[in-house]
Design a protein around this motif. Sequence first.
Motif, PDB file in Angstrom:
ATOM      1  N   THR A   1       0.831  -1.211   0.000  1.00  0.00           N
ATOM      2  CA  THR A   1       0.000   0.000   0.000  1.00  0.00           C
ATOM      3  C   THR A   1       0.864   1.260   0.000  1.00  0.00           C
TER       4      THR A   1
ATOM      5  N   SER B   1       0.939   3.929  -3.137  1.00  0.00           N
ATOM      6  CA  SER B   1       0.558   5.309  -2.810  1.00  0.00           C
ATOM      7  C   SER B   1       1.657   6.290  -3.192  1.00  0.00           C
TER       8      SER B   1
ATOM      9  N   ASN C   1      -3.214  12.438  -4.873  1.00  0.00           N
ATOM     10  CA  ASN C   1      -3.239  12.368  -3.405  1.00  0.00           C
ATOM     11  C   ASN C   1      -4.689  12.247  -2.949  1.00  0.00           C
TER      12      ASN C   1
ATOM     13  N   PRO D   1      -6.213   9.857  -0.355  1.00  0.00           N
ATOM     14  CA  PRO D   1      -6.241   8.785   0.643  1.00  0.00           C
ATOM     15  C   PRO D   1      -7.651   8.328   1.002  1.00  0.00           C
TER      16      PRO D   1
ATOM     17  N   GLN E   1      -8.873   5.983  -1.766  1.00  0.00           N
ATOM     18  CA  GLN E   1      -8.206   4.690  -1.708  1.00  0.00           C
ATOM     19  C   GLN E   1      -8.782   3.817  -0.581  1.00  0.00           C
TER      20      GLN E   1
ATOM     21  N   VAL F   1      -2.697   9.313   7.384  1.00  0.00           N
ATOM     22  CA  VAL F   1      -2.299   9.668   6.025  1.00  0.00           C
ATOM     23  C   VAL F   1      -2.201  11.185   5.866  1.00  0.00           C
TER      24      VAL F   1
ATOM     25  N   PHE G   1      -3.157  -1.061  -4.774  1.00  0.00           N
ATOM     26  CA  PHE G   1      -3.428  -0.576  -3.422  1.00  0.00           C
ATOM     27  C   PHE G   1      -4.649  -1.270  -2.842  1.00  0.00           C
TER      28      PHE G   1
END
Length: 380
Positions: free
Chosen positions: A52, A56, A66, A68, A71, A122, A264
């Motif tokens: 992951t 990322s 970007n 998070p 995801q 994150v 991911f």
Amino acid sequence: MENSEGIPQRRSESNNFFLNLMEKTNARKCLTWNLLRILLLGQGLSMLLCGTAISSQYLADDFAVNTPVLQGFINYVLLLLVYTGILMFRRGNDNLLQILKTKWWKYLLLGLIDVEANYLVVKAYQYTTLTSVQLLDCVVIPVVMFLSWFILHSRYRIIHFVAVLMCLLGVGIMVGADFLSAKNQGLGNNKLLGDLCVLGGAVLYGVSNVCEEFFVKNFSREEFLGMLGLFATFFGGIQLSILERDAIANINWNWQVVLLFTAFAVCMFGWYSFLPVVIKLSNATSVNLAVLTADLYSLFFGIFLFHYKFSALYILAFVIIVVGFILYNSTPSHTTAVQVQLQTASSRVDDPVPINDINIQEPTIHFISSDYPVVTAVQL
């Protein structure tokens, strides 16, 4: 000059010392195939976390993606489709509707906690340095130990605290190696905010891990993951629509971005699916110690993928963490003699379950996590 009889005598005394040490720590009983299995499974979880992290980083560095929340949302949707779907087709007290009638608010809180824990950690990378995140994220271990002592009534021996200190020493060596190699540590444009995000995320992870340990050892893995997927998808969807609507619209979708998102999602889904298995075999603290090596795997892969500088301190840190993990599991923790009343979904039968069944390392070990009761000290 020492006579020839003194050397065999000292060897015999040394052997007796180590034999006595093994007997006192129950090493012969605990250093078994079960411990090796847990060690290997823990390193498998570390590799999934490493996957992951790498996917990322590629998304952020090469494609300026970007997202998070997105995801994490994809992972929660997968949990919803697979495990909530399983609960829907079950009959009796394990059916989705029956679980919602009796425990909906507990899983609702757990879903919210899990979503925010992932988001805070994150998010911290945008404000503070990698070193701060690596160090402060270790707060999850004492949090898990305290909550396990207070909620699951786990009791630790001195050897467990020594083992935890060894693992944290390994993390310190790893961070020191990062500093000496002048690896990119991040901008750290608002370290206080970033550090607070890490600490908040670590505390929420600790709560999530201990609750997960309780649920998977008393109910089922499918129930935990299905209910987590249901409520985390709900909260994650709300957060996604508020925070990342514009970022998603600006993604330049191509086959590489899709492949990285897929990688991911597969790694994260594997992490969530197998974490309850390892926690059921062991416990949340043990799992969190095992996955401390995830950052080291990321560094090892980063040497080839991102041209990080190699340091022998990485190897030393890895060895110390693994030795600390084995030392922690060489002596089982114990629990106080407390009876926990667990109600069945139909509320027809109250079966007293010894707390020992919840948190004993037989071959069971106490994650981390793990994963993760929040109502009273003795009943959920």
